[in-house]
Design an enzyme around this catalytic site. Structure first.
Site, PDB file in Angstrom:
ATOM      1  CD  GLU A 128     122.853  84.975 -12.772  1.00 36.19           C
ATOM      2  OE1 GLU A 128     123.248  83.931 -13.313  1.00 36.19           O
ATOM      3  OE2 GLU A 128     123.516  86.016 -12.762  1.00 36.19           O
ATOM      4  CB  THR A 181     130.131  84.231  -8.684  1.00 35.77           C
ATOM      5  OG1 THR A 181     130.144  84.490 -10.083  1.00 35.77           O
ATOM      6  CG2 THR A 181     129.278  85.285  -8.000  1.00 35.77           C
TER       7      THR A 181
HETATM    8  P1  ADP Z   1     129.699  84.864 -14.703  1.00 36.45           P
HETATM    9  O1  ADP Z   1     130.010  85.905 -13.656  1.00 36.45           O
HETATM   10  O2  ADP Z   1     130.524  85.051 -15.926  1.00 36.45           O
HETATM   11  O3  ADP Z   1     128.227  84.703 -14.981  1.00 36.45           O
HETATM   12  P2  ADP Z   1     129.516  82.777 -12.825  1.00 36.45           P
HETATM   13  O4  ADP Z   1     130.690  82.307 -12.028  1.00 36.45           O
HETATM   14  O5  ADP Z   1     128.446  83.583 -12.172  1.00 36.45           O
HETATM   15  O6  ADP Z   1     130.108  83.496 -14.097  1.00 36.45           O
HETATM   16  O7  ADP Z   1     128.744  81.535 -13.458  1.00 36.45           O
HETATM   17  C1  ADP Z   1     129.394  80.498 -14.040  1.00 36.45           C
HETATM   18  C2  ADP Z   1     129.015  79.204 -13.320  1.00 36.45           C
HETATM   19  O8  ADP Z   1     127.713  78.772 -13.749  1.00 36.45           O
HETATM   20  C3  ADP Z   1     129.984  78.108 -13.687  1.00 36.45           C
HETATM   21  O9  ADP Z   1     130.226  77.340 -12.531  1.00 36.45           O
HETATM   22  C4  ADP Z   1     129.230  77.285 -14.710  1.00 36.45           C
HETATM   23  O10 ADP Z   1     129.614  75.927 -14.706  1.00 36.45           O
HETATM   24  C5  ADP Z   1     127.774  77.444 -14.265  1.00 36.45           C
HETATM   25  N1  ADP Z   1     126.834  77.311 -15.396  1.00 36.45           N
HETATM   26  C6  ADP Z   1     125.831  76.410 -15.506  1.00 36.45           C
HETATM   27  N2  ADP Z   1     125.166  76.576 -16.662  1.00 36.45           N
HETATM   28  C7  ADP Z   1     125.764  77.591 -17.324  1.00 36.45           C
HETATM   29  C8  ADP Z   1     125.522  78.219 -18.578  1.00 36.45           C
HETATM   30  N3  ADP Z   1     124.557  77.828 -19.398  1.00 36.45           N
HETATM   31  N4  ADP Z   1     126.311  79.253 -18.921  1.00 36.45           N
HETATM   32  C9  ADP Z   1     127.303  79.660 -18.092  1.00 36.45           C
HETATM   33  N5  ADP Z   1     127.591  79.108 -16.898  1.00 36.45           N
HETATM   34  C10 ADP Z   1     126.816  78.063 -16.508  1.00 36.45           C
END
Ligand code: ADP
Length: 307
Positions: A128, A181
């Site tokens: 995260e 985020t």
């Molecule tokens: P959510 O709130 O849906 O989790 P976030 O914005 O917190 O979305 O996270 C997405 C970010 O994390 C994106 O920038 C994405 O490129 C990065 N990321 C890296 N690895 C992954 C993964 N395995 N799955 C999803 N997002 C990923």
């Protein structure tokens, strides 16, 4: 080579009153992953389908979370990860958390569970941190422990699994616009008034009490956010109309899922959750934007093995 296929669940964080501390786990929405142990040391992302995400271990949350776990494991081993993405990144229903939580849960399972679920939360939080710059636990905790969870404290980390009343059903609408985020965090002012704080912690207490006593009315009254929602809802088209429609269709409460743009509504039965889905479908159809709607019971188990 030992290998398992898992369901890595989507999660709804914040739940209106509990910014960064409350979350819950969904049952019908999530990714699939295949995790294999290998005699070749190191962590490799060997395949990603369904999303354009980095294969580089250090840039993928699943890789970073597993590296955090292996740094605490006594033997040197290798891990290969395949990710079949169904939850879009930046959807607000824990896309990054599903990958981090799913990967560490599966590796722990393949190693015969040397780490407690609470320890896995700490490893998944490293993922995260990569995704949003902030090691928050409100999505990875429910993905790993199942049901509803509370992060009572971040330092030291103290995560508590709450009770899940059986009849609760989530309706989630995901408008296909990306709200990062980090962007959703930048609209938040850093100060709250004492009046707002009193209002909010009353609701957090009420919500948790409502879960344990299965008092659905109290759960509904407590799903209110006087701090974050007024600032963040401006990033989500038709937020107020969706909320009004959901409540008038019988939802107990409705708010922003995580950092958005997804919106959740919690209902007391599957019938009401379906009615809520219908009315919010009507509101969003008029926008011309693409969107998905999910209906899910609360998953009290968390990550699961798929046969
Ligand atoms: P959510 O709130 O849906 O989790 P976030 O914005 O917190 O979305 O996270 C997405 C970010 O994390 C994106 O920038 C994405 O490129 C990065 N990321 C890296 N690895 C992954 C993964 N395995 N799955 C999803 N997002 C990923």
């Amino acid at each position: 080579m030992k290998s398992i296929k898992i369901f890595a669940p989507a999660t709804v964080a914040n739940l209106s009153c509990g910014f960064d501390v409350l979350g819950c786990c969904l049952d019908t929405v999530g990714d699939e992953m295949v995790i294999s142990l290998s005699s070749k040391p190191g962590v490799r992302i060997t395949k990603i389908e369904g999303a354009d995400l980095p294969l580089d271990t250090k840039k993928n949350v699943a890789g970073v979370a597993v590296e955090a776990l292996l740094a605490n494991y006594e033997n040197e081993i290798g891990v290969d990860i395949e990710i079949y993405k169904k939850i879009k990144a930046g959807s607000g229903i824990g896309s990054s958390a599903a990958s981090s939580a799913g990967a560490v849960w599966a590796v722990n399972h393949l190693l015969n569970n040397p780490f407690s679920p609470h320890k896995l939360v700490e490893f998944a939080m490293e993922g995260e941190k990569l995704a949003s710059g902030n090691a928050h636990a409100d999505n990875v905790a429910p993905a790993l422990l199942g049901g509803f969870t509370l992060v009572r404290s971040y330092a030291p980390l103290d995560v508590i699994k709450l009770h899940t009343p059986n009849d609760l059903v989530m309706t989630v609408i995901h408008p296909q616009i990306e709200v990062k985020t980090s962007d959703a965090r930048s609209v938040i002012k850093q100060n709250v008034t004492l009046k707002q704080a009193i209002h909010q912690w009353g609701n957090v207490g009420g919500f948790i009490s409502g879960l344990f006593t299965e008092d659905y009315e109290l759960i509904g009254r407590s799903l209110e956010d006087v701090i974050i929602e007024p600032m963040r809802s401006i990033l989500i088209p038709e937020f107020e109309n969706v909320k009004k429609a959901a409540i008038s269709a019988g939802a107990l409460g409705c708010g922003i899922s995580g950092s958005g743009p997804s919106i959740f509504a919690l209902s007391k039965s599957i019938t009401t959750a379906k009615n809520v889905a219908e009315v919010i479908n009507d509101v969003y159809t008029k926008t011309g934007l693409d969107f998905d709607i999910h209906i899910s019971k609360i998953n009290s188990q968390g990550v699961k093995i798929i046969k």
